[in-house]
Every structure is written in structure tokens, then in C-alpha cells.
Design a protein around this motif. Sequence first.
Motif, short mmCIF file in Angstrom:
data_model
loop_
_atom_site.label_atom_id
_atom_site.label_comp_id
_atom_site.label_asym_id
_atom_site.label_seq_id
_atom_site.Cartn_x
_atom_site.Cartn_y
_atom_site.Cartn_z
N GLY A 3 0.83 -1.20 0.00
CA GLY A 3 0.00 0.00 0.00
C GLY A 3 0.86 1.25 0.00
O GLY A 3 2.08 1.19 -0.13
N PRO A 4 0.24 2.40 0.17
CA PRO A 4 1.00 3.65 0.12
C PRO A 4 1.93 3.81 1.33
O PRO A 4 1.59 3.42 2.44
N ALA A 5 3.09 4.40 1.09
CA ALA A 5 4.05 4.63 2.16
C ALA A 5 3.66 5.84 3.00
O ALA A 5 4.03 5.93 4.16
N PHE A 6 2.93 6.75 2.40
CA PHE A 6 2.53 7.98 3.07
C PHE A 6 1.04 8.19 2.83
O PHE A 6 0.47 7.60 1.92
N PRO A 7 0.38 9.01 3.64
CA PRO A 7 -1.05 9.25 3.43
C PRO A 7 -1.34 9.72 2.01
O PRO A 7 -0.56 10.47 1.42
N GLY A 54 -1.56 8.99 -6.56
CA GLY A 54 -0.88 7.75 -6.20
C GLY A 54 0.21 8.04 -5.19
O GLY A 54 -0.02 8.63 -4.15
N GLY A 55 1.40 7.67 -5.52
CA GLY A 55 2.52 7.95 -4.64
C GLY A 55 3.40 6.74 -4.49
O GLY A 55 3.21 5.72 -5.15
N MET A 56 4.34 6.85 -3.62
CA MET A 56 5.30 5.77 -3.40
C MET A 56 4.65 4.66 -2.57
O MET A 56 4.02 4.92 -1.56
N SER A 57 4.87 3.43 -3.02
CA SER A 57 4.36 2.30 -2.25
C SER A 57 5.30 2.03 -1.08
O SER A 57 6.46 2.46 -1.07
N LEU A 58 4.79 1.31 -0.11
CA LEU A 58 5.62 0.93 1.03
C LEU A 58 6.79 0.06 0.57
O LEU A 58 7.91 0.19 1.07
N ARG A 59 6.56 -0.79 -0.44
CA ARG A 59 7.64 -1.62 -0.98
C ARG A 59 8.75 -0.76 -1.57
O ARG A 59 9.93 -1.00 -1.34
N ASP A 60 8.35 0.27 -2.33
CA ASP A 60 9.35 1.18 -2.90
C ASP A 60 10.11 1.92 -1.79
O ASP A 60 11.31 2.12 -1.88
N TYR A 61 9.39 2.34 -0.76
CA TYR A 61 10.01 3.05 0.36
C TYR A 61 11.03 2.16 1.06
O TYR A 61 12.16 2.58 1.34
N PHE A 62 10.63 0.91 1.35
CA PHE A 62 11.56 -0.03 1.99
C PHE A 62 12.79 -0.26 1.10
O PHE A 62 13.92 -0.31 1.59
N ALA A 63 12.57 -0.44 -0.21
CA ALA A 63 13.70 -0.67 -1.12
C ALA A 63 14.63 0.53 -1.15
O ALA A 63 15.86 0.38 -1.17
N LEU A 77 15.13 -7.43 -0.14
CA LEU A 77 15.01 -7.07 1.27
C LEU A 77 13.65 -6.44 1.57
O LEU A 77 13.02 -6.76 2.58
N ALA A 78 13.18 -5.58 0.68
CA ALA A 78 11.86 -4.96 0.87
C ALA A 78 10.76 -6.02 0.92
O ALA A 78 9.85 -5.94 1.75
N ASP A 79 10.83 -7.00 0.03
CA ASP A 79 9.83 -8.07 0.03
C ASP A 79 9.87 -8.86 1.33
O ASP A 79 8.83 -9.23 1.88
N ALA A 80 11.07 -9.12 1.85
CA ALA A 80 11.20 -9.82 3.12
C ALA A 80 10.60 -8.99 4.26
O ALA A 80 9.95 -9.53 5.16
N MET A 81 10.81 -7.70 4.22
CA MET A 81 10.25 -6.82 5.24
C MET A 81 8.72 -6.83 5.19
O MET A 81 8.05 -6.87 6.23
N LEU A 82 8.15 -6.83 3.99
CA LEU A 82 6.70 -6.88 3.86
C LEU A 82 6.14 -8.21 4.36
O LEU A 82 5.09 -8.24 5.01
N ARG A 83 6.85 -9.32 4.07
CA ARG A 83 6.39 -10.63 4.57
C ARG A 83 6.42 -10.65 6.10
O ARG A 83 5.48 -11.13 6.73
N GLU A 84 7.48 -10.13 6.68
CA GLU A 84 7.60 -10.12 8.14
C GLU A 84 6.52 -9.22 8.75
O GLU A 84 5.93 -9.53 9.78
N ARG A 85 6.26 -8.10 8.11
CA ARG A 85 5.25 -7.16 8.60
C ARG A 85 3.85 -7.77 8.58
O ARG A 85 3.01 -7.46 9.42
#
Length: 65
Positions: free
Chosen positions: A8-12, A18-27, A55-63
Amino acid sequence: MSTKDDGGPAFPVIGEAGGMSLRDYFAAKAMQGFAAAGADECPSAEDLAHDAYTLADAMLRERAK
């Protein structure tokens, strides 16, 4: 074809913007960390991007746990 969970979105999001996804932010944060850590050998941009998204995908799985 399956789509990647982008977290989903990294920011409100206001309205339809649209905007930056959380995956893009983590990457992006992972790439920043890789760059700050330095390395004896500079990986290719493709390898660096791949590692950052891995690494971003791993962070999303853990989250999601």
C-alpha cells in the motif's frame, strides 16, 4: 500473472493521487543502507536494485505476520 504485494501507500494519500508504495520506500531505504555501508566492490545497479527489492519483500512478509 500475479502482482507483488506493494504494502500500500508509504505515506497518506489524498484524493486520487498515487505515490510511493511501502515496498518502494523499503527498497529505497535498503539501497541507502547498502550505499552507506560501503563495499570493496561496487555491484551493478541491477544487482543493487534486485537486492534492495529482495530485502523490501522480506520486510513486507515479516510485517504481515
